[in-house]
Write a protein that holds these residues in place. Sequence first.
Motif, mmCIF file in Angstrom:
data_model
loop_
_atom_site.group_PDB
_atom_site.id
_atom_site.type_symbol
_atom_site.label_atom_id
_atom_site.label_comp_id
_atom_site.label_asym_id
_atom_site.label_seq_id
_atom_site.Cartn_x
_atom_site.Cartn_y
_atom_site.Cartn_z
ATOM 1 N N PRO A 1 0.831 -1.209 0.000
ATOM 2 C CA PRO A 1 0.000 0.000 0.000
ATOM 3 C C PRO A 1 0.864 1.257 0.000
ATOM 4 O O PRO A 1 1.906 1.309 0.665
ATOM 5 N N SER A 2 0.446 2.257 -0.718
ATOM 6 C CA SER A 2 1.249 3.478 -0.831
ATOM 7 C C SER A 2 1.356 4.224 0.491
ATOM 8 O O SER A 2 2.259 5.038 0.677
ATOM 9 N N ASP A 3 0.444 3.939 1.434
ATOM 10 C CA ASP A 3 0.475 4.633 2.727
ATOM 11 C C ASP A 3 1.070 3.768 3.836
ATOM 12 O O ASP A 3 0.915 4.073 5.016
ATOM 13 N N VAL A 4 1.798 2.700 3.478
ATOM 14 C CA VAL A 4 2.333 1.791 4.493
ATOM 15 C C VAL A 4 3.508 2.407 5.249
ATOM 16 O O VAL A 4 3.832 1.980 6.347
ATOM 17 N N GLY A 5 4.140 3.424 4.676
ATOM 18 C CA GLY A 5 5.256 4.076 5.361
ATOM 19 C C GLY A 5 6.536 3.279 5.242
ATOM 20 O O GLY A 5 6.887 2.784 4.179
ATOM 21 N N ARG A 6 7.243 3.127 6.367
ATOM 22 C CA ARG A 6 8.503 2.391 6.352
ATOM 23 C C ARG A 6 8.252 0.925 6.684
ATOM 24 O O ARG A 6 7.559 0.602 7.645
ATOM 25 N N VAL A 7 8.855 0.050 5.875
ATOM 26 C CA VAL A 7 8.723 -1.395 6.037
ATOM 27 C C VAL A 7 10.112 -1.999 6.191
ATOM 28 O O VAL A 7 11.037 -1.637 5.455
ATOM 29 N N LEU A 8 10.248 -2.906 7.132
ATOM 30 C CA LEU A 8 11.504 -3.621 7.349
ATOM 31 C C LEU A 8 11.212 -5.109 7.212
ATOM 32 O O LEU A 8 10.320 -5.630 7.890
ATOM 33 N N ALA A 9 11.933 -5.776 6.313
ATOM 34 C CA ALA A 9 11.649 -7.185 6.039
ATOM 35 C C ALA A 9 12.933 -8.002 6.039
ATOM 36 O O ALA A 9 13.945 -7.588 5.473
ATOM 37 N N VAL A 10 12.873 -9.171 6.682
ATOM 38 C CA VAL A 10 13.978 -10.133 6.625
ATOM 39 C C VAL A 10 13.689 -11.088 5.478
ATOM 40 O O VAL A 10 12.627 -11.727 5.440
ATOM 41 N N VAL A 11 14.619 -11.171 4.540
ATOM 42 C CA VAL A 11 14.366 -11.940 3.324
ATOM 43 C C VAL A 11 15.555 -12.836 2.983
ATOM 44 O O VAL A 11 16.629 -12.733 3.562
ATOM 45 N N GLU A 12 15.338 -13.691 2.007
ATOM 46 C CA GLU A 12 16.383 -14.557 1.482
ATOM 47 C C GLU A 12 17.269 -13.761 0.522
ATOM 48 O O GLU A 12 16.851 -12.748 -0.043
ATOM 49 N N GLN A 13 18.492 -14.248 0.306
ATOM 50 C CA GLN A 13 19.384 -13.594 -0.641
ATOM 51 C C GLN A 13 18.752 -13.508 -2.019
ATOM 52 O O GLN A 13 18.848 -12.479 -2.693
ATOM 53 N N ALA A 14 18.111 -14.589 -2.451
ATOM 54 C CA ALA A 14 17.506 -14.606 -3.782
ATOM 55 C C ALA A 14 16.402 -13.561 -3.905
ATOM 56 O O ALA A 14 16.239 -12.925 -4.949
ATOM 57 N N VAL A 15 15.635 -13.373 -2.836
ATOM 58 C CA VAL A 15 14.548 -12.393 -2.853
ATOM 59 C C VAL A 15 15.110 -10.980 -2.928
ATOM 60 O O VAL A 15 14.594 -10.122 -3.653
ATOM 61 N N ALA A 16 16.180 -10.706 -2.183
ATOM 62 C CA ALA A 16 16.806 -9.382 -2.243
ATOM 63 C C ALA A 16 17.329 -9.098 -3.644
ATOM 64 O O ALA A 16 17.185 -7.990 -4.173
ATOM 65 N N ARG A 17 17.939 -10.091 -4.270
ATOM 66 C CA ARG A 17 18.411 -9.928 -5.644
ATOM 67 C C ARG A 17 17.256 -9.604 -6.588
ATOM 68 O O ARG A 17 17.345 -8.698 -7.417
ATOM 69 N N ALA A 18 16.180 -10.365 -6.449
ATOM 70 C CA ALA A 18 15.024 -10.159 -7.318
ATOM 71 C C ALA A 18 14.424 -8.773 -7.122
ATOM 72 O O ALA A 18 13.957 -8.145 -8.081
ATOM 73 N N ALA A 19 14.431 -8.271 -5.892
ATOM 74 C CA ALA A 19 13.891 -6.938 -5.620
ATOM 75 C C ALA A 19 14.718 -5.863 -6.317
ATOM 76 O O ALA A 19 14.167 -4.900 -6.866
#
Length: 205
Positions: free
Chosen positions: A140-158
């Motif tokens: 959502p555009s109004d979610v503000g700041r988001v902090l997520a723990v992810v896999e290496q592959a997911v970070a690459r894809a992002a």
Amino acid sequence: MNRSRRLDERARMTVRLTLLCAAARTGRAVRFADDALDERALHRVRAVAGTLPRAATHCTAPSRRCTETARTLGWESVTPQPALRDLDMGSWYGRTLDEVAATDASGLAAWLSDPQAAPHGGESVAQLCDRVAGWLDALPSDVGRVLAVVEQAVARAAVVHALAAPHQAFWRIDVPPLSTVELTGRSGRWNLRMAELPVSPRPSR
């Protein structure tokens, strides 16, 4: 509407996303598996906890290493996000990279060069990139700041999605354990933001 008010509203509609790559066990061969974190890895997580930005929303991938990383950071009541799951390695799951190279060299070569390839019968790199892109653009555009723990592959894809890069760029991105990726965006447009080093005040003379 005056200019300052428009800028303020635009700032509120900007998603600020920090992806923290999960911790990993140390001193082991690369394995396509979800191993529990050892004490050394957990110590490293505790050491970085105070350096992360405050966020209104916390997310984690459903893997054991990601949820253990999030729990060690002190997060509570974090709902795992299925869309942030690791790349499905199919029949290669549980095997080391060297084992796959020894038994399926042609399949490994195809996987490392063709984003559409899935010789293990699981998920292709292209499918992963599309999945992560869908999650990013659905925030959502109004979610503000988001902090997520992810896999290496997911970070690459992002990063691939944020830069509108071809899927072939996936393997050109190195995301070590406990490194962060900063993204800002709204309305489906993303920017990659490089981290700033803390600057110490000049000593007085």
